[in-house]
Motif scaffolding. Structure first.
Motif, short mmCIF file in Angstrom:
data_model
loop_
_atom_site.label_atom_id
_atom_site.label_comp_id
_atom_site.label_asym_id
_atom_site.label_seq_id
_atom_site.Cartn_x
_atom_site.Cartn_y
_atom_site.Cartn_z
N ALA A 136 9.75 12.64 6.90
CA ALA A 136 9.28 13.15 8.19
C ALA A 136 9.44 12.03 9.21
CB ALA A 136 7.83 13.61 8.10
N PRO A 137 10.60 11.92 9.84
CA PRO A 137 10.80 10.87 10.83
C PRO A 137 9.96 11.15 12.07
CG PRO A 137 12.66 12.37 10.84
CD PRO A 137 11.78 12.79 9.70
N GLN A 138 9.95 10.23 12.99
CA GLN A 138 9.21 10.44 14.23
C GLN A 138 9.82 11.62 14.98
OE1 GLN A 138 9.62 6.42 15.79
NE2 GLN A 138 7.45 6.05 15.45
N GLY A 139 8.94 12.44 15.56
CA GLY A 139 9.40 13.67 16.19
C GLY A 139 8.96 14.86 15.37
N ASN A 140 9.58 15.99 15.58
CA ASN A 140 9.15 17.22 14.93
C ASN A 140 10.05 17.66 13.78
OD1 ASN A 140 7.10 17.24 16.76
ND2 ASN A 140 7.82 18.99 17.93
N ARG A 141 10.94 16.81 13.34
CA ARG A 141 11.83 17.21 12.25
C ARG A 141 11.22 16.85 10.89
NH1 ARG A 141 16.57 19.28 13.74
NH2 ARG A 141 17.15 19.00 15.93
N PHE A 142 11.50 17.70 9.92
CA PHE A 142 11.04 17.49 8.55
C PHE A 142 12.21 17.78 7.62
CE2 PHE A 142 9.34 19.30 4.58
CZ PHE A 142 8.64 18.20 4.11
N TYR A 143 12.43 16.89 6.65
CA TYR A 143 13.57 17.03 5.74
C TYR A 143 13.10 17.13 4.30
CZ TYR A 143 16.32 15.24 9.69
OH TYR A 143 16.88 15.06 10.92
N GLY A 194 0.80 -1.22 0.00
CA GLY A 194 0.00 0.00 0.00
C GLY A 194 0.83 1.26 0.00
N GLY A 195 2.07 1.19 -0.46
CA GLY A 195 2.88 2.39 -0.56
C GLY A 195 3.73 2.68 0.66
N ASP A 196 3.76 1.78 1.66
CA ASP A 196 4.52 2.01 2.87
C ASP A 196 5.93 1.46 2.68
OD1 ASP A 196 5.64 2.10 5.38
OD2 ASP A 196 3.79 1.55 6.42
N LEU A 197 6.86 2.32 2.33
CA LEU A 197 8.21 1.87 2.04
C LEU A 197 8.96 1.42 3.29
CD1 LEU A 197 9.31 4.51 -0.63
CD2 LEU A 197 8.93 2.08 -0.99
N TYR A 198 8.60 2.00 4.43
CA TYR A 198 9.24 1.60 5.67
C TYR A 198 8.93 0.13 5.98
CZ TYR A 198 10.71 1.79 10.58
OH TYR A 198 11.33 1.55 11.78
N GLU A 199 7.67 -0.23 5.83
CA GLU A 199 7.28 -1.63 6.02
C GLU A 199 7.95 -2.51 4.98
OE1 GLU A 199 3.21 -4.33 6.24
OE2 GLU A 199 3.20 -2.43 5.17
N ALA A 200 8.05 -2.02 3.74
CA ALA A 200 8.67 -2.80 2.68
C ALA A 200 10.12 -3.12 3.01
CB ALA A 200 8.59 -2.04 1.35
N GLY A 201 10.84 -2.15 3.56
CA GLY A 201 12.22 -2.40 3.94
C GLY A 201 12.33 -3.50 4.98
N ASP A 202 11.42 -3.50 5.95
CA ASP A 202 11.42 -4.54 6.97
C ASP A 202 11.12 -5.91 6.34
OD1 ASP A 202 12.01 -2.76 8.97
OD2 ASP A 202 9.92 -2.54 9.65
N GLY A 229 18.51 7.72 5.36
CA GLY A 229 18.68 6.96 6.59
C GLY A 229 17.81 5.72 6.60
N ASP A 230 16.50 5.90 6.70
CA ASP A 230 15.55 4.81 6.50
C ASP A 230 14.36 5.38 5.75
OD1 ASP A 230 13.54 5.84 8.35
OD2 ASP A 230 14.79 5.10 9.98
N CYS A 231 13.36 4.55 5.53
CA CYS A 231 12.24 4.94 4.67
C CYS A 231 11.00 5.36 5.44
CB CYS A 231 11.90 3.80 3.71
SG CYS A 231 13.20 3.47 2.52
N TYR A 232 11.14 5.66 6.72
CA TYR A 232 9.98 6.06 7.50
C TYR A 232 9.48 7.42 6.98
CZ TYR A 232 6.93 6.83 11.51
OH TYR A 232 5.84 7.04 12.30
#
Length: 212
Positions: free
Chosen positions: A135-142, A29-37, A118-121
């Motif tokens: 947009a990793p967990q927390g308030n940072r945006f790249y 469903g487009g979740d690359l973070y899950e795909a990496g796992d 770094g990772d695909c989250y």
């Protein structure tokens, strides 16, 4: 009833910014973070499929035929073309491609090292203009591409669009009733220039509507 042959993809979403394109994807469903796992865990399904369907005729396109270890993310629509995101985990590369509906082909636009993210989250394409963001967990945006920027956002604040040197974000509140606020930030410094009640909606013809 018109039959559309999707080879098993049975859920579609409209492609934001376009009045004619829909997209669908299988399995992750487009979740690359899950795909990496899944890839690292040597899951038997090691790739996904993505399709584009043009309305109203219902023409189906599969712009990228992935290989083992390659996963597609959510596509976006920018400057009259569909932009595609693919991560090749074995080669540790991020691919950005553009699909032209007149030719039916996907052409490479950029190839980036996966280490850049770094990772695909929450790794995804954004518009407009076309950006690769995370947009990793927390308030940072790249913003990772075409140039790299890092921002510290407020709680419940998320990116909407970039207009020149002005970055538009939205923040939601429950105090106690729900409300939205638009923040305008200087993209070079991250400084908040303006706050407005409401939310921003980009329209297919390039207009930006402020809903108040």
């Amino acid at each position: 009833m018109k039959q559309i042959i999707t080879k098993g993809i049975t859920y579609l979403e409209p492609l934001a910014g376009s009045s004619e394109w829909y997209w669908g994807m299988d399995y992750t469903g487009g979740d690359l973070y899950e795909a990496g796992d899944l890839y690292r865990d040597k899951h038997p399904i090691q790739r996904n499929r993505g399709i584009l369907i043009r309305y109203p005729e219902g023409s189906v396109y599969e712009p990228v035929h992935t290989q083992p270890g390659q996963y597609l993310g959510k596509p976006v629509y920018c400057d009259g073309k569909v932009a595609l995101l693919m991560v090749d985990f074995p080669k540790e590369k991020i691919h950005i491609l553009t699909f032209d509906g007149t030719t039916g082909k996907a052409d490479p636009l950029a190839v980036l090292p996966l280490a850049l993210a770094g990772d695909c989250y929450n790794l995804m394409l954004k518009t407009s203009p076309l950006l690769l963001t995370r947009a990793p967990q927390g308030n940072r945006f790249y913003i990772l591409w075409p140039e790299r920027r890092e921002f510290v956002l407020e709680d419940c604040e998320s990116f909407v669009l970039l207009d020149g040197d002005r970055m538009y974000t939205e923040k939601w509140y429950e105090d106690p009733d729900y409300r939205d606020e638009v923040l305008v930030r200087d993209v070079k410094t991250g400084k908040v220039l303006e706050r407005m009640p409401g939310s921003v909606w980009p329209m297919p013809d390039g207009q930006k509507w402020l809903l108040v």
